[in-house]
Each structure stands twice: as C-alpha cells, then as structure tokens.
Design a protein around this motif. Structure first.
Motif, PDB file in Angstrom:
ATOM      1  N   VAL A  24     -40.606  27.940  83.304  1.00  0.00           N
ATOM      2  CA  VAL A  24     -41.782  27.923  84.184  1.00  0.00           C
ATOM      3  C   VAL A  24     -42.823  28.912  83.678  1.00  0.00           C
ATOM      4  CG1 VAL A  24     -42.597  28.467  86.520  1.00  0.00           C
ATOM      5  CG2 VAL A  24     -40.488  27.158  86.204  1.00  0.00           C
ATOM      6  N   GLY A  25     -42.380  30.104  83.311  1.00  0.00           N
ATOM      7  CA  GLY A  25     -43.308  31.120  82.822  1.00  0.00           C
ATOM      8  C   GLY A  25     -44.012  30.706  81.550  1.00  0.00           C
ATOM      9  N   ALA A  26     -43.318  29.981  80.663  1.00  0.00           N
ATOM     10  CA  ALA A  26     -43.944  29.508  79.430  1.00  0.00           C
ATOM     11  C   ALA A  26     -45.071  28.527  79.740  1.00  0.00           C
ATOM     12  CB  ALA A  26     -42.908  28.860  78.522  1.00  0.00           C
ATOM     13  N   CYS A  27     -44.814  27.584  80.645  1.00  0.00           N
ATOM     14  CA  CYS A  27     -45.853  26.623  81.039  1.00  0.00           C
ATOM     15  C   CYS A  27     -47.057  27.324  81.658  1.00  0.00           C
ATOM     16  CB  CYS A  27     -45.281  25.611  82.032  1.00  0.00           C
ATOM     17  SG  CYS A  27     -44.425  24.215  81.285  1.00  0.00           S
ATOM     18  N   LEU A  28     -46.791  28.271  82.546  1.00  0.00           N
ATOM     19  CA  LEU A  28     -47.885  28.947  83.240  1.00  0.00           C
ATOM     20  C   LEU A  28     -48.640  29.887  82.304  1.00  0.00           C
ATOM     21  CD1 LEU A  28     -46.191  29.686  86.684  1.00  0.00           C
ATOM     22  CD2 LEU A  28     -47.524  27.696  85.962  1.00  0.00           C
ATOM     23  N   THR A  29     -47.945  30.445  81.312  1.00  0.00           N
ATOM     24  CA  THR A  29     -48.622  31.258  80.300  1.00  0.00           C
ATOM     25  C   THR A  29     -49.534  30.382  79.449  1.00  0.00           C
ATOM     26  OG1 THR A  29     -46.833  32.887  80.226  1.00  0.00           O
ATOM     27  CG2 THR A  29     -48.276  32.778  78.312  1.00  0.00           C
ATOM     28  N   ALA A  30     -49.076  29.169  79.103  1.00  0.00           N
ATOM     29  CA  ALA A  30     -49.927  28.229  78.367  1.00  0.00           C
ATOM     30  C   ALA A  30     -51.175  27.901  79.180  1.00  0.00           C
ATOM     31  CB  ALA A  30     -49.141  26.957  78.058  1.00  0.00           C
ATOM     32  N   ARG A  31     -50.992  27.734  80.488  1.00  0.00           N
ATOM     33  CA  ARG A  31     -52.142  27.431  81.353  1.00  0.00           C
ATOM     34  C   ARG A  31     -53.152  28.567  81.369  1.00  0.00           C
ATOM     35  NH1 ARG A  31     -51.171  26.593  87.732  1.00  0.00           N
ATOM     36  NH2 ARG A  31     -50.639  28.801  87.513  1.00  0.00           N
ATOM     37  N   SER A  32     -52.691  29.796  81.570  1.00  0.00           N
ATOM     38  CA  SER A  32     -53.625  30.926  81.627  1.00  0.00           C
ATOM     39  C   SER A  32     -54.302  31.142  80.280  1.00  0.00           C
ATOM     40  CB  SER A  32     -52.895  32.203  82.068  1.00  0.00           C
ATOM     41  OG  SER A  32     -51.952  32.622  81.094  1.00  0.00           O
ATOM     42  N   HIS A  33     -53.565  30.880  79.193  1.00  0.00           N
ATOM     43  CA  HIS A  33     -54.156  31.008  77.851  1.00  0.00           C
ATOM     44  C   HIS A  33     -55.254  29.963  77.657  1.00  0.00           C
ATOM     45  CE1 HIS A  33     -54.206  32.028  73.552  1.00  0.00           C
ATOM     46  NE2 HIS A  33     -54.277  30.724  73.327  1.00  0.00           N
ATOM     47  N   TYR A  34     -54.991  28.739  78.072  1.00  0.00           N
ATOM     48  CA  TYR A  34     -55.959  27.667  77.901  1.00  0.00           C
ATOM     49  C   TYR A  34     -57.217  27.907  78.744  1.00  0.00           C
ATOM     50  CZ  TYR A  34     -58.118  23.065  78.148  1.00  0.00           C
ATOM     51  OH  TYR A  34     -59.016  22.035  78.114  1.00  0.00           O
TER      52      TYR A  34
END
Length: 411
Positions: free
Chosen positions: A383-393
C-alpha cells in the motif's frame, strides 16, 4: 481499466497541490472545511477546487450527513483519473498491486516467490514478472501514471539510487526500472513506504508524530514528524537495526558486529530457534532439516502454538522492547507502530515489547505513546509503495523540509 490520459501537472498552482494533499490526508471534505484548514477564503478555495474539477482530478461524491438544513457538498479525488503500480520487495518474495487515485487497490498479487541475486539476469526476470502482472491485470504501461518499488536498506529517493540491491546495473535503479517498464518509476526505503501506508490508511492515520518499527528479516524504522515523513539529509534516517547494542560477536549482514538486529529481528529469531533445536528441545519443527528451516516456517509454528518458537519469539520481543524504550524517550511519539513479518504473531510479539518499553522508558514520556500493531500487516509495504508513487507523480512533498504545503491568499 479505463484508458486515461497523462496530462502534464507541472503547471499546477501551489493552491491546487495543497488542496490535493489535504484531500489525500483527510478524505472527503466540504469547501468550507478545505478553506478553513488552508486559512483562505471560501471564494478563493472554490476557484482552486473548480479548476481541479474541470480537469477531472476532483469530483463531487455526495453530501455531508447529519445536517438539519441543506447539507453541503463533499468533494474527493476522482478515482479513475490515474493509476499507480506498487512493487514490494521482501526477503525471498515479491508483491505487486495497482491502485487508483483514491488509493484503493484494484488488482493485487501478493507474496510470489522471488529469489534475488545481484545480476542483470535477475533484474530482467524482475521486469518480466512485472510485465506479466500488468498483462494479467489487463493494464498497459501507458495506463500507469507512476510506479514505486520498495527497497531494503539505504536509498536516495531523489536520485533513484539504491546501495544494497542491483548494484551491478550501469544506471540508478529507478532509471533502469523506468526504461525497462516504460513507466515513470521511483524507489524508496521499504520501511518508509510501510510507514506511509500505515499513516494514510492504517492505525495511525492523521497523527502528527509517529514511529513505525519494521520487524522483519532485519529491523527498520520509519518516522513521521509534524505530519511529514522524515528521511534525513541523504535519505538514510531510520537505520535503527544497525545501532551497536551488543558485544555478542555476531556478524550482522551490514558487516559489523553487535548490531541491534542481531538479537531483535527475524534473522535473530531463526538463529535462536535453530540453536534450541540443536540443543535437543522439542518442537513441531524438530524433524525439519536445518537447511529447510525458514522464518516463515517458524511464524507458521507460532500460529500453531508451538511453545519453543513462542518462547524464542518472546525473548526477541523483550530485547526489542528494551531498545525501543530509548526510541520512546527520544521521539515521544503519539503512537509507536509495530509492523513487518513478525507482527503477524500478534500479542506474542506485542506484549513483551510493551513490557520492555514500560520497564526501561521514562514513565512521563511513555504514558503519552500508544504502542500498537500495524493494521495493514503484510500489506503495509505494498500500500505504501502505491501511495508513494501517487505522491511522487502529483509532486506532493510529504517529506520533512523547510518548505510547507500551506498557501497564502494575498488580498
């Protein structure tokens, strides 16, 4: 999965980024709530919100409940506007998932076997597994806005560089993933991703001061300070497992001796169980060949109430609690969260940790800190990996820095 365009967000205003960050952190909001929390006027907030609605990033999701008069409208992210790929690398396994803009997982494949070696062939196999996963999900790389892979050990997210994995590549790991997958990809420390997932969707959601302890093969620490992730100057903050604590002459995988994780980690638990079996103690694992004994086998035995494995776990947990008492004294967090593979053992791990912290920390400090198990458990990193990708994007800065997400309105 719908085909979505990937519009440029470089031209977004500070107001729009702050608005999106607030929706991510707090969920559905009314215009009045958004304006109040950002300390701006309702007309100014309405303008920023309408711009994001027009571009498809935000939508109306209903009305606020429990209003005697006409209830105000609620707004949230448009789930179908973008999709993100999470890649969680563990010890001898890998998990993959896709989430939408709201952070909801829509396709997942967890804990598939993956045997890492530092070679180009292994990296190419990694790419192949991810590409097959996307095909299974009926998703093209063009539909993924951004991906993030968790990495154990030292990581510099800004440079996309990892120091403990795929070191034979000619380019930074994030660049190699981006080129191989044809998806913009970032990397981050596995424990920081777990911390971020738990903070946005787990037991410590909305808290301002959190310490997350990843108790897996090794020991890692994630830190939330004033509502932002703390990574340190170079991105290496949280290497708690490599603090020198013991004169035990046990060599840690970092190459030094006496590190905290030599007595308090999954690797330590495996070593202690092996030693007890060699000494003739009885367990349901007694007939298991030593070369087939694994950490997962021990965790399964604990679920089956094996006394030897439970006793070894509690020895590890008590020692970990003694060390975490110092963390409580230093950070005085609202909550200290215990996550990672060993957290699946529940109270067998938690209770000795709580007792160790209670015994060795300052009462006035520890009484303000809740000690809790991760509610996301094995999904925290994914979950954290997906949400980190979101904040990065979205270019939303969730790391502690001199800058702030709050914007001001000049009249």
């Amino acid at each position: 999965m719908e085909e979505v365009g990937i519009p440029s967000i470089e031209t977004w205003t500070e107001a729009q980024r702050a608005l999106l960050r607030q929706l991510i952190l707090r969920g559905q909001q009314t215009i009045a709530e958004l304006a109040r929390d950002q300390a701006v006027s309702v007309p100014f907030m309405t303008k920023a919100l309408n711009e994001l609605i027009a571009s498809g990033w935000v939508c109306e999701v209903g009305r606020k409940e429990n209003y005697a008069r006409r209830a105000p409208r609620l707004y949230f992210l448009n789930a179908k506007r973008a999709y993100f790929l999470g890649i969680d690398m563990g010890h001898l396994w890998m998990s993959l998932c896709i989430c939408d803009l709201c952070g909801t997982i829509i396709y997942e494949h967890s804990r598939m076997p993956f045997y890492y070696e530092d070679s180009r062939a292994c990296f190419d196999n990694l790419l192949k597994i991810i590409q097959n996963f996307l095909r299974e999900a009926n998703c093209s790389p063009q539909q993924i806005s951004c991906a993030c892979m968790t990495v154990g050990g030292r990581v510099t997210p800004q440079a996309g560089t990892a120091y403990n994995i795929f070191t034979t590549l000619d380019e930074p790991l994030a660049d190699a993933l981006t080129q191989g997958l044809t998806i913009p990809t970032t990397i981050d420390n596995d424990t920081r991703c777990m911390t971020y997932g738990e903070w946005l969707q787990g037991c410590c959601r909305g808290l301002q001061h959190v310490v997350f302890i990843n108790v897996s093969w090794g020991i890692g620490m994630g830190i939330i300070i004033d509502g932002k992730r703390y990574a340190g100057r170079s991105g290496y903050a949280g290497e708690m497992g490599h603090v020198h604590c013991y004169d035990n002459d046990i060599i840690c995988h970092c190459g030094k001796t006496g590190c905290m994780e030599t007595e308090t980690s999954g690797a330590a638990l495996l070593r202690k169980v092996m030693q007890r079996l060699r000494n003739g103690q009885v367990s349901i694992l007694s007939n298991t060949p030593e070369n087939e004994l694994s950490l997962q086998a021990i965790l399964d035995a604990i679920q089956r109430e094996d006394i030897l494995c439970i006793d070894a776990l509690q020895e590890v947990a008590t020692e970990l609690g003694r060390n975490l008492a110092g963390i409580i004294n230093i950070f005085n967090p609202e909550m200290l969260v215990i996550g990672g593979e060993l957290s699946t053992t529940g109270d067998y791990l938690l209770r000795p940790i709580q007792m160790g912290i209670k015994k060795y920390s300052l009462n006035k400090v520890s009484e303000d800190s809740i000690i809790a198990l991760s509610t996301l458990s094995n999904q925290a990193g994914l979950v954290g990996a997906c949400l980190t990708a979101r904040s990065h994007y979205l270019h939303i800065d969730d790391y502690e820095s001199p800058h702030t997400q709050r914007f001001t309105h000049k009249t």
